[in-house]
Design a protein around this motif. Sequence first.
Motif, short mmCIF file in Angstrom:
data_model
loop_
_atom_site.label_atom_id
_atom_site.label_comp_id
_atom_site.label_asym_id
_atom_site.label_seq_id
_atom_site.Cartn_x
_atom_site.Cartn_y
_atom_site.Cartn_z
N GLY A 30 -21.04 -38.44 3.44
CA GLY A 30 -22.30 -37.83 3.88
C GLY A 30 -23.26 -37.56 2.73
O GLY A 30 -24.27 -36.92 2.91
N TYR A 31 -22.94 -38.04 1.52
CA TYR A 31 -23.85 -37.83 0.39
C TYR A 31 -24.94 -38.90 0.47
O TYR A 31 -24.62 -40.08 0.54
CB TYR A 31 -23.17 -38.00 -0.96
CG TYR A 31 -21.93 -37.18 -1.20
CD1 TYR A 31 -21.55 -36.16 -0.36
CD2 TYR A 31 -21.14 -37.43 -2.32
CE1 TYR A 31 -20.41 -35.41 -0.60
CE2 TYR A 31 -20.00 -36.70 -2.58
CZ TYR A 31 -19.64 -35.70 -1.70
OH TYR A 31 -18.51 -34.97 -1.95
N THR A 32 -26.16 -38.48 0.39
CA THR A 32 -27.22 -39.48 0.43
C THR A 32 -27.99 -39.55 -0.88
O THR A 32 -28.55 -40.58 -1.22
CB THR A 32 -28.19 -39.23 1.59
OG1 THR A 32 -28.45 -37.83 1.64
CG2 THR A 32 -27.58 -39.66 2.91
N THR A 57 -18.75 -25.51 -11.19
CA THR A 57 -18.40 -25.96 -9.86
C THR A 57 -19.58 -25.76 -8.92
O THR A 57 -20.29 -24.77 -9.03
CB THR A 57 -17.20 -25.15 -9.34
OG1 THR A 57 -16.18 -25.28 -10.30
CG2 THR A 57 -16.71 -25.64 -8.01
N GLY A 58 -19.76 -26.71 -8.04
CA GLY A 58 -20.87 -26.59 -7.10
C GLY A 58 -22.01 -27.50 -7.48
O GLY A 58 -22.95 -27.69 -6.72
N THR A 59 -21.94 -28.09 -8.66
CA THR A 59 -23.02 -28.96 -9.11
C THR A 59 -22.79 -30.41 -8.71
O THR A 59 -23.67 -31.25 -8.87
CB THR A 59 -23.15 -28.91 -10.65
OG1 THR A 59 -21.85 -29.16 -11.19
CG2 THR A 59 -23.64 -27.56 -11.13
N GLY A 60 -21.59 -30.71 -8.23
CA GLY A 60 -21.24 -32.09 -7.91
C GLY A 60 -20.64 -32.79 -9.12
O GLY A 60 -20.64 -34.01 -9.22
N LYS A 61 -20.08 -32.00 -10.04
CA LYS A 61 -19.57 -32.58 -11.30
C LYS A 61 -18.35 -33.48 -11.07
O LYS A 61 -18.15 -34.44 -11.80
CB LYS A 61 -19.25 -31.47 -12.32
CG LYS A 61 -18.09 -30.57 -11.92
CD LYS A 61 -17.83 -29.54 -13.00
CE LYS A 61 -16.93 -28.41 -12.56
NZ LYS A 61 -15.61 -28.73 -12.12
N THR A 62 -17.52 -33.17 -10.05
CA THR A 62 -16.33 -33.98 -9.84
C THR A 62 -16.71 -35.43 -9.54
O THR A 62 -16.17 -36.36 -10.13
CB THR A 62 -15.48 -33.40 -8.67
OG1 THR A 62 -15.40 -32.00 -8.86
CG2 THR A 62 -14.10 -34.00 -8.64
N ALA A 63 -17.66 -35.58 -8.62
CA ALA A 63 -18.09 -36.95 -8.29
C ALA A 63 -18.78 -37.59 -9.49
O ALA A 63 -18.72 -38.82 -9.66
CB ALA A 63 -19.03 -36.92 -7.09
P1 AMP Z 1 -18.17 -29.93 -7.32
O1 AMP Z 1 -19.23 -29.34 -8.20
O2 AMP Z 1 -17.67 -31.21 -7.82
O3 AMP Z 1 -17.10 -28.93 -7.03
O4 AMP Z 1 -18.86 -30.30 -5.90
C1 AMP Z 1 -19.42 -29.33 -5.06
C2 AMP Z 1 -19.54 -29.80 -3.61
O5 AMP Z 1 -20.62 -30.70 -3.47
C3 AMP Z 1 -18.32 -30.53 -3.09
O6 AMP Z 1 -18.03 -30.00 -1.81
C4 AMP Z 1 -18.75 -31.98 -2.96
O7 AMP Z 1 -18.11 -32.61 -1.89
C5 AMP Z 1 -20.25 -31.85 -2.72
N1 AMP Z 1 -21.04 -32.97 -3.27
C6 AMP Z 1 -20.87 -33.60 -4.45
N2 AMP Z 1 -21.82 -34.54 -4.64
C7 AMP Z 1 -22.62 -34.51 -3.55
C8 AMP Z 1 -23.81 -35.24 -3.16
N3 AMP Z 1 -24.34 -36.16 -3.93
N4 AMP Z 1 -24.36 -34.93 -1.95
C9 AMP Z 1 -23.83 -33.97 -1.15
N5 AMP Z 1 -22.72 -33.24 -1.47
C10 AMP Z 1 -22.13 -33.50 -2.66
#
Ligand code: AMP
Length: 586
Positions: A30-32, A57-63
Motif C-alpha cells: 500500500g506504499y505509493t 522509527t516511524g520514518t520508514g527507515k527499515t524499507a
Molecule cells: P519504520 O520507520 O521502518 O519503522 O516504518 C514505519 C511504518 O511506516 C511501518 O509501518 C512501515 O510499514 C510504514 N512505511 C514505510 N515506508 C512507507 C511508505 N513509503 N509508505 C507508506 N508506509 C510506509
Amino acid sequence: MSKDYLSVMPEDFSDFGLSQPILKAIDQSGYTEPTPIQTQMIPSVMEGRDVIGQAQTGTGKTAAFALPLLNGLRQKKKASPQILVLAPTRELALQVADSFKKYGTYINNLKVLAIYGGEEYSGQLRQLSKGVNIVVGTPGRVMDHIRRGSLKLDTIQSFILDEADEMLKMGFLEDVEWILEQAPQQKQIALFSATMPSSIRRIAATHLHDPVEITIRSKTATASTINQKFLITNGMNAKKEALGRILEVSETDGVLTFVRTKMQTVELAEFLTELGYQAAPLNGDIPQNQRLRTVEQLKSGKIDILVATDVAARGLDVERVSHVINFDIPFDTESYIHRIGRTGRAGRTGEAILLLAPREKSMLKSIERASRRKIEMMHMPSVNEVNKKRIEAYKSRITKTLTEDCSFFDDLIRDYCSETEASVEQVAAALAKLVQGNSPMLLEEKKYERREKRERKQPVGGRNNRRSSGRSDEGMERYRIAVGESHGVKPGNIVGAIANEVDMDSEYIGRISIYDEYSTVDLPAGMPRQLMKVLHNARINGRMMKLSREGEKSSGSERFGNRKNGGKPRRSNPKTSRKPRTASAV
Ligand code: AMP
C-alpha cells in the motif's frame, strides 16, 4: 498558491530502478510514495555505498535499507547469509525480519531468520543449517552463534546496525564491534541511529568507508498562532469516528486532512462526502490541472475539506485553512511541521490535531521537541457535545431562514392553523420532522455507553468495589482490565481497543463496568490463550490492559509464557464457549 506547489512532481518507487518482484511487494504494502529517508537513501544503498541514517522509527527507515538490499540479493543453490542486521531488541529484530519477508514476498526461496535471546537454540540452529539469506538478530545471540560456528559471516555483503544508540544504551557496543570484525573487510555498512553520540561516531569513523550521511531531522519550530492537540485513537473506525466528531464540534473554515497513502485520500474524502461535507482528495495521481482546480475550490469555499498526502500538499497556501488534521501521523517531524504550517497563516490562528495510536506516542515526543511546543491532549468529543452542536446549528439555520422572505409559507401555515386548530408549535414540529426525513437528527449513544451509565453508579466511588456483583450472561465470562475511571477510560475506549486489537465484533463484547482503578468486561467464555495474550498487552489511553479472568491474578507477561498445559486457557468450557467470529485471524 506558491510556485513550489506547481513545480513539484511526486516521486515514485518505480524511479529507483528496483526489480519487478520488489515493486510488486511495495505496491501490495500500500506504499505509493517513498518517505523522505527512502527517497534519499535508496539510491546510495543501491550503488553499494556505506550510509549513515540519522532517523528514528516511524520514518520508514527499515524499507530504506531493506528494499535496495533485497534488490541486490544474489540467489545461490544453497542460501548463505548475505545480509546481517543487528538490532537492540527482540521486538525490533522480529519487526525488521518481518519487513524483509514482506518486501521479499515475490523473491523465490528467500529465507529470512530472526535470532534473539530468550528463545531455544534448536530452532535457530536448524534454520541456520538449512541455509538463510538474511539474518536479523540481537548482538548477544548473534555472537553466540558465531562462536558456536552455526553462523558464518564469510558470505556477508551487507551489514546493518539498526538503532545503534539503543544498542549503545543497552551495553551492546563492544559486542557489535566484535561482530563487525568477524565479517569480511569488503562489505557495505548501513548505520542507523536516532542520535549520534561520540561512540557511535567513532564506530562510523572506524568501520564505514566514505559514508553518505542522511539526516531526517527538524530545525524549524512551529508558529505560536497554531494551537496543537493530539487525540489517542486506535484503528481505522475509531479514527473515522473521531474525525467525524471533531468536525462536528469545531468551528472550522477550510480543513486539510493528511493521510499516508493516495488510496486513503480517496477513501477518506468519500467517507466525509457521505457525512455531508464538501470534501475532495488531493494526491499525486490526480492530474496537475485537476489538482489546481481542487485547491482553487478550497480557496473559494466550494470545497471545505481536502484529504491530502504530504507530497500533494507541498507548498499549498490557502488562507482559509483553519484546521490541519493529521489523520495519520507523518513519517518525520519535518513533515509534521510542514503539514501544520498550512494553517495559522496570514496572521490568523489555526488548529492542528493529531490522531495518534497509543504505540505512536514516542513519535509525539520527537514532534514536541522539534516543534518546541507542547502538544495538548484532547478527548474524543462526547455524544452530548456533538448533539449540543447539532441543535445549535439547527437553531441558527432557523434564525437564518427567518431573515429570508417566508411570506408564502407564513400565509399557508396561518390558513392551516385556523382550519385545523393545530398550534403553531405542532405544525412547526411536524414540518421539522418532514424536513429531517428518516435519519435521526441526533447522534445516538452506543448501547454500551447507556449500559455503562446504569452500571457505573454503584461501583465508582463505592467501598465494595473489588468485585462486580452482577453475573455475566451465559456463554460469557467476566474479565478484568487494569484501566479504570482514574485513567480516563470510557466504555468506547474499551470496546474500541478490544474490537481493533483482536478484530472482535462488538456484539461479542458484553457488559462493561468501570471502577476507579480497573474495569470489568464480559467477553466470550474460554477465550483462546493467544487472544488473551494480545489483549493482555494491548493498551488503552497508553496503559496496558493486563486482561485477566476476574478472580485470577494477572502477574504480567509470564502469565502467557510457555506453560506446561500446552497454553490452553485454565478455565475453558467448550460447551458454553462462543468464539469470536474472527478469532482464527490472531
Ligand atoms: P519504520 O520507520 O521502518 O519503522 O516504518 C514505519 C511504518 O511506516 C511501518 O509501518 C512501515 O510499514 C510504514 N512505511 C514505510 N515506508 C512507507 C511508505 N513509503 N509508505 C507508506 N508506509 C510506509
